[in-house]
Design a protein around this motif. Structure first.
Motif, mmCIF file in Angstrom:
data_model
loop_
_atom_site.group_PDB
_atom_site.id
_atom_site.type_symbol
_atom_site.label_atom_id
_atom_site.label_comp_id
_atom_site.label_asym_id
_atom_site.label_seq_id
_atom_site.Cartn_x
_atom_site.Cartn_y
_atom_site.Cartn_z
ATOM 1 N N ALA A 1 0.828 -1.214 0.000
ATOM 2 C CA ALA A 1 0.000 0.000 0.000
ATOM 3 C C ALA A 1 0.857 1.257 0.000
ATOM 4 O O ALA A 1 0.445 2.305 -0.509
ATOM 5 C CB ALA A 1 -0.931 -0.014 1.205
ATOM 6 N N GLU A 2 2.050 1.151 0.568
ATOM 7 C CA GLU A 2 2.915 2.339 0.632
ATOM 8 C C GLU A 2 3.311 2.818 -0.757
ATOM 9 O O GLU A 2 3.711 3.965 -0.942
ATOM 10 C CB GLU A 2 4.174 2.028 1.454
ATOM 11 N N GLN A 3 3.236 1.915 -1.715
ATOM 12 C CA GLN A 3 3.664 2.270 -3.076
ATOM 13 C C GLN A 3 2.514 2.785 -3.931
ATOM 14 O O GLN A 3 2.721 3.133 -5.090
ATOM 15 C CB GLN A 3 4.270 1.033 -3.771
ATOM 16 N N ILE A 4 1.300 2.764 -3.396
ATOM 17 C CA ILE A 4 0.156 3.117 -4.242
ATOM 18 C C ILE A 4 0.056 4.630 -4.365
ATOM 19 O O ILE A 4 -0.065 5.342 -3.368
ATOM 20 C CB ILE A 4 -1.156 2.536 -3.670
ATOM 21 N N SER A 5 0.077 5.067 -5.584
ATOM 22 C CA SER A 5 0.031 6.500 -5.834
ATOM 23 C C SER A 5 -1.269 7.097 -5.323
ATOM 24 O O SER A 5 -2.350 6.590 -5.606
ATOM 25 C CB SER A 5 0.161 6.722 -7.348
ATOM 26 N N GLY A 6 -1.149 8.152 -4.574
ATOM 27 C CA GLY A 6 -2.333 8.798 -4.014
ATOM 28 C C GLY A 6 -2.755 8.213 -2.694
ATOM 29 O O GLY A 6 -3.659 8.734 -2.042
ATOM 30 N N GLY A 7 -2.123 7.132 -2.302
ATOM 31 C CA GLY A 7 -2.424 6.549 -0.997
ATOM 32 C C GLY A 7 -3.477 5.471 -1.070
ATOM 33 O O GLY A 7 -4.338 5.455 -1.974
ATOM 34 N N PHE A 8 -3.407 4.555 -0.163
ATOM 35 C CA PHE A 8 -4.399 3.492 -0.080
ATOM 36 C C PHE A 8 -4.522 3.070 1.369
ATOM 37 O O PHE A 8 -3.541 2.702 2.004
ATOM 38 C CB PHE A 8 -3.985 2.307 -0.964
ATOM 39 N N ASP A 9 -5.749 3.163 1.877
ATOM 40 C CA ASP A 9 -5.972 2.888 3.299
ATOM 41 C C ASP A 9 -6.164 1.401 3.554
ATOM 42 O O ASP A 9 -6.782 0.702 2.761
ATOM 43 C CB ASP A 9 -7.254 3.591 3.766
ATOM 44 N N LEU A 10 -5.689 0.979 4.687
ATOM 45 C CA LEU A 10 -5.916 -0.404 5.098
ATOM 46 C C LEU A 10 -6.375 -0.444 6.550
ATOM 47 O O LEU A 10 -5.963 0.378 7.371
ATOM 48 C CB LEU A 10 -4.629 -1.224 4.959
ATOM 49 N N PHE A 11 -7.223 -1.382 6.817
ATOM 50 C CA PHE A 11 -7.521 -1.720 8.207
ATOM 51 C C PHE A 11 -7.915 -3.187 8.267
ATOM 52 O O PHE A 11 -8.297 -3.781 7.245
ATOM 53 C CB PHE A 11 -8.624 -0.821 8.792
ATOM 54 N N ILE A 12 -7.801 -3.737 9.436
ATOM 55 C CA ILE A 12 -8.130 -5.155 9.607
ATOM 56 C C ILE A 12 -9.599 -5.283 9.968
ATOM 57 O O ILE A 12 -10.142 -4.498 10.748
ATOM 58 C CB ILE A 12 -7.255 -5.790 10.708
ATOM 59 N N SER A 13 -10.224 -6.284 9.377
ATOM 60 C CA SER A 13 -11.582 -6.660 9.751
ATOM 61 C C SER A 13 -11.503 -8.083 10.308
ATOM 62 O O SER A 13 -11.324 -9.044 9.563
ATOM 63 C CB SER A 13 -12.500 -6.604 8.527
ATOM 64 N N PHE A 14 -11.562 -8.165 11.616
ATOM 65 C CA PHE A 14 -11.404 -9.469 12.264
ATOM 66 C C PHE A 14 -12.661 -10.303 12.046
ATOM 67 O O PHE A 14 -13.782 -9.815 12.234
ATOM 68 C CB PHE A 14 -11.134 -9.289 13.763
ATOM 69 N N ASP A 15 -12.440 -11.525 11.682
ATOM 70 C CA ASP A 15 -13.560 -12.413 11.387
ATOM 71 C C ASP A 15 -13.847 -13.296 12.590
ATOM 72 O O ASP A 15 -13.075 -14.200 12.912
ATOM 73 C CB ASP A 15 -13.222 -13.262 10.168
ATOM 74 N N PHE A 16 -14.965 -13.011 13.213
ATOM 75 C CA PHE A 16 -15.305 -13.760 14.428
ATOM 76 C C PHE A 16 -16.043 -15.062 14.134
ATOM 77 O O PHE A 16 -16.591 -15.676 15.037
ATOM 78 C CB PHE A 16 -16.055 -12.859 15.415
ATOM 79 N N ASN A 17 -16.033 -15.472 12.879
ATOM 80 C CA ASN A 17 -16.276 -16.885 12.631
ATOM 81 C C ASN A 17 -15.101 -17.694 13.146
ATOM 82 O O ASN A 17 -15.228 -18.882 13.409
ATOM 83 C CB ASN A 17 -16.387 -17.161 11.126
ATOM 84 N N TRP A 18 -13.970 -17.024 13.218
ATOM 85 C CA TRP A 18 -12.731 -17.723 13.539
ATOM 86 C C TRP A 18 -12.140 -17.236 14.841
ATOM 87 O O TRP A 18 -11.669 -18.040 15.640
ATOM 88 C CB TRP A 18 -11.749 -17.557 12.375
ATOM 89 N N TYR A 19 -12.101 -15.950 15.036
ATOM 90 C CA TYR A 19 -11.686 -15.438 16.342
ATOM 91 C C TYR A 19 -12.796 -15.694 17.343
ATOM 92 O O TYR A 19 -13.982 -15.703 16.992
ATOM 93 C CB TYR A 19 -11.403 -13.930 16.268
ATOM 94 N N LYS A 20 -12.409 -15.858 18.573
ATOM 95 C CA LYS A 20 -13.393 -15.977 19.640
ATOM 96 C C LYS A 20 -13.471 -14.638 20.359
ATOM 97 O O LYS A 20 -12.477 -13.915 20.439
ATOM 98 C CB LYS A 20 -12.964 -17.064 20.629
ATOM 99 N N ILE A 21 -14.619 -14.365 20.886
ATOM 100 C CA ILE A 21 -14.767 -13.056 21.514
ATOM 101 C C ILE A 21 -13.946 -12.952 22.791
ATOM 102 O O ILE A 21 -13.749 -11.870 23.322
ATOM 103 C CB ILE A 21 -16.243 -12.699 21.789
ATOM 104 N N SER A 22 -13.427 -14.059 23.254
ATOM 105 C CA SER A 22 -12.528 -14.007 24.417
ATOM 106 C C SER A 22 -11.095 -13.659 24.017
ATOM 107 O O SER A 22 -10.250 -13.426 24.878
ATOM 108 C CB SER A 22 -12.542 -15.369 25.116
ATOM 109 N N GLN A 23 -10.825 -13.591 22.724
ATOM 110 C CA GLN A 23 -9.429 -13.463 22.290
ATOM 111 C C GLN A 23 -8.982 -12.007 22.148
ATOM 112 O O GLN A 23 -8.444 -11.601 21.103
ATOM 113 C CB GLN A 23 -9.218 -14.224 20.985
ATOM 114 N N THR A 24 -9.172 -11.257 23.189
ATOM 115 C CA THR A 24 -8.745 -9.859 23.178
ATOM 116 C C THR A 24 -7.247 -9.742 22.915
ATOM 117 O O THR A 24 -6.808 -8.900 22.125
ATOM 118 C CB THR A 24 -9.061 -9.206 24.532
ATOM 119 N N ALA A 25 -6.489 -10.571 23.565
ATOM 120 C CA ALA A 25 -5.039 -10.471 23.436
ATOM 121 C C ALA A 25 -4.592 -10.772 22.011
ATOM 122 O O ALA A 25 -3.725 -10.090 21.463
ATOM 123 C CB ALA A 25 -4.359 -11.432 24.422
#
Ligand SMILES: *[C@@H]1O[C@H](CO)[C@@H](O)[C@H](O)[C@H]1NC(C)=O
Length: 658
Positions: free
Chosen positions: A303-327
């Motif tokens: 993304a650092e190379q994308i001209s004009g910028g490109f935003d990223l963020f994580i979307s955690f999938d709680f099909n797989w993560y458990k809601i207890s997995q804060t850490a």
């Protein structure tokens, strides 16, 4: 076909996740796509008791059973019966199913009211009460609403005008006009059945300057390449990627789970394409794969190379993560929150989720060491909106029928958006709205996550974008669902990328959706400009159609031995959307049907044409003088798609380049 076996014992209800008869090997791609299973078993159950139940019914291949068995935290109480030993163990479970109900047989119906419908391999040992709802019992300590997919707001929407007469009948065209066209006066619904069709003759210098490189595909028809040419609509504005302050942004949901083999250049290619169409960034959906981090590293670096910028963020999938997995969530976030292309809003790293109601985002922020701008896909409750750990809510309700997971013969409405806005606005929180183009999935018993339905989505892409613009002043963020989920056919990114195959190539290979990106450009421009009408700066024709007639009969060879639920709500129609500054003329020859000609007004217009078997040819002459023609690379068949039902679609764009 499916059975729903409900056990009653001691007054407690329990739906047994049982097996399919054809239990075979464990799926080779256990983490292909988060949309493998849009079900969340948010409360975890005692694994040993579940395992015993599973064992009793030989259910290890059931996706439901396996998922239950994977869980280890006990959160509530529900009754499980070990059919063999008659031992009773208790554990509790609340089930959220947003998109997928896993069933033993290729499901043609989806569960409602929380009941997971499964078939029982050993029903003789069980007492069946038949289908019922309320089969799961919420524990009172459960912070989440249990009844997550009963719609309180969805009603039958006004029927769309899209259903047409059969293709053999007279041409009967509807034009749904935007207000742009209304300003230009009513559209004349001219239907022309011209026998003297001059296909292929109209080309101007502008027309073929770049866009229509001709290739060859199935049947050797000359085709428009699905590769989007440089002259297709693009957005070249620049947005500083990491300093957004609730400016209007558009993201696309990206399934990291199927790109374990991506190289940096593959990421860059996707990002550049998305950026060129006005998409500001990717919501990077991750499960708990061991390659998540490697791919996130590559993505953030690309993304650092994308001209004009490109935003990223994580979307955690709680099909797989458990809601207890804060850490675990915090640890993953920590690695990226200070990367240059991490999206920050109001100075806070943006983060989202797929489900996960009850996850403690405040605690995650504490462990990350800075405030987060968390906009998870949680249910639209006042409690969630007022949750101090959240900056907003995201909705997954992008398709008609999604709430109940039940295809409906209706168009998309904004009712679910209004429900979200109804809780986020009083709380001063943001609402991120979903936009999607289609939904069709067709996994058979060859995989553990069988699912087989289609949501009526024929004009969804336009309908939804119109809704988005009408709600535009209440929205800051949009998330296109999705960039690359091939399994549910809602990808709008390229299909010919080096992603891993979860089995969906059976209906996605060769069916290009990137033309929908072109269609979105005027809407994205308008959304960002705060305008109610699409901003058309380039004359473009986008078409889409399914690959075979609805009447194709494939039960004998199909992987589900049945068409997807909801297929009878679809019509055999070719959809054409024109975007022009001054109007023009569209000619379509759909297979052996009579040629069709339609004049279109300026702005965005939809034309719906009966779909005929054979080649799909398009000509587009604009009042501005440009003209272009081309054929779809997919010919419509009366028969099955490689032996199966395929209710995915194919799209293409032709642009005059003017
Ligand atoms: C779906 O709705 C349309 C429009 O009202 C109607 O013409 C069509 O018959 C319906 N299809 C089914 C299968 O109910």
């Amino acid at each position: 076909m499916h059975l729903s076996t409900t056990l009653t014992l001691g007054g407690l209800l329990f739906v047994l996740p049982a097996t399919l008869g054809a239990a075979t090997g464990i799926d080779a791609h256990p983490r292909r796509s988060r949309h493998v299973r849009h079900g969340q078993y948010a409360r975890d159950v005692d694994s040993s008791s579940v395992a015993s139940v599973i064992g009793a019914v030989n259910a290890l291949q059931s996706g439901v059973a396996r998922e239950l068995a994977d869980r280890s935290d006990k959160v509530g109480q529900a009754l499980y019966v070990d059919g063999g030993a008659a031992a009773i163990t208790t554990s509790t479970e609340t089930v959220y199913v947003t998109q997928t109900v896993t069933q033993a047989f290729c499901p043609t119906q989806t569960a409602q009211d929380g009941a997971i419908q499964v078939s029982a391999a050993s029903p003789s040992t069980l007492t069946s009460n038949g289908p019922t709802s309320n089969t799961f019992v919420a524990s009172s300590s459960d912070p989440n609403p249990i009844d997550t997919f009963v719609s309180t707001s969805s009603t039958a929407d006004s029927a769309s005008s899209s259903d047409l007469a059969s293709s053999s009948g007279p041409i009967d065209t509807f034009v749904s006009a935007t207000s742009d066209s209304i300003q230009n006066g009513p559209i004349s619904l001219t239907s022309t059945s011209s026998p003297v069709h001059d296909a292929g003759l109209i080309t101007t210098s502008a027309s073929l300057a770049a866009p229509t490189s001709i290739g060859s595909d199935q049947g050797g028809a000359s085709t428009l390449t699905p590769t989007i040419p440089a002259s297709t609509p693009q957005i070249t504005e620049t947005i500083n990627p990491s300093t957004s302050s609730k400016t209007k942004l558009v993201f696309a949901h990206f399934m990291v789970g199927i790109v374990s083999t991506y190289q940096a250049s593959d990421w860059a290619k996707d990002m550049n394409l998305a950026k060129s169409k006005g998409i500001d960034g990717f919501a990077l959906n991750i499960g708990v794969d061991d390659y998540s981090q490697k791919q996130l590293d590559l993505a953030y670096s690309a993304a650092e190379q994308i001209s004009g910028g490109f935003d990223l963020f994580i979307s955690f999938d709680f099909n797989w993560y458990k809601i207890s997995q804060t850490a675990e969530v915090a640890t993953m976030l920590k690695r990226y929150v200070d990367k240059p292309n991490q999206l920050k809003v109001d100075g806070k790293p943006f983060v989202s989720s797929f489900i996960g109601d009850g996850f403690d985002w405040s605690a995650a922020a504490s462990q990350v060491g800075q405030e987060l701008y968390a906009v998870p896909y949680f249910q639209p409750t006042a409690d969630n909106a007022n949750n101090a750990g959240l900056s907003g809510l995201f909705s997954w309700a992008a398709w008609p029928g999604q709430l109940d997971n039940q295809p409906v013969n209706a168009s998309m409405t904004d009712s679910r958006d209004q429900t979200y806005l109804g809780v986020t606005q009083p709380a001063g929180k943001t609402y991120m709205a979903p936009v999607s183009s289609w939904f069709s999935t067709h996994f058979g018993p060859e995989v553990s996550y069988s699912k087989n339905w289609v949501f009526k989505s024929e004009t969804l892409w336009k309908d939804r974008w119109d809704e988005i613009l009408s709600m535009g002043d209440q929205l800051d963020f949009l998330e296109i669902v999705t960039w690359n989920d091939y399994g549910e056919s809602h990808y709008i990114g390229p299909v010919d990328t080096p992603h891993t195959d979860d089995g969906s190539s059976k209906w996605s290979k060769g069916l290009d959706h990137t033309a929908m990106l072109d269609f979105a450009v005027p809407y994205i421009k308008a959304f960002k400009a705060g305008q109610k009408e699409p901003i058309v700066e380039q004359d473009t024709l986008t078409y889409w159609h399914r690959p075979h007639l609805r009447s194709a009969s494939c039960d004998a060879t199909d992987i589900c031995n049945a068409p997807p639920t909801g297929h009878d709500f679809l019509s055999d129609t070719v959809f054409v959307a024109t975007m022009t500054k001054a109007g023009g003329t569209v000619k379509v020859i759909s297979g052996s049907n009579a040629p069709f000609t339609q004049q279109v007004a300026a702005g965005v217009q939809m034309i719906e044409i009966p779909m005929g078997v054979g080649k799909q040819s398009f000509e587009f002459t604009t009042s501005g003088g440009g003209s272009v023609n081309g054929d779809s690379s997919i010919e419509v068949s009366a028969d099955c798609w490689n032996g199966i039902y395929n209710f995915n679609y194919h799209s293409g764009t032709i642009t005059t380049g003017a």
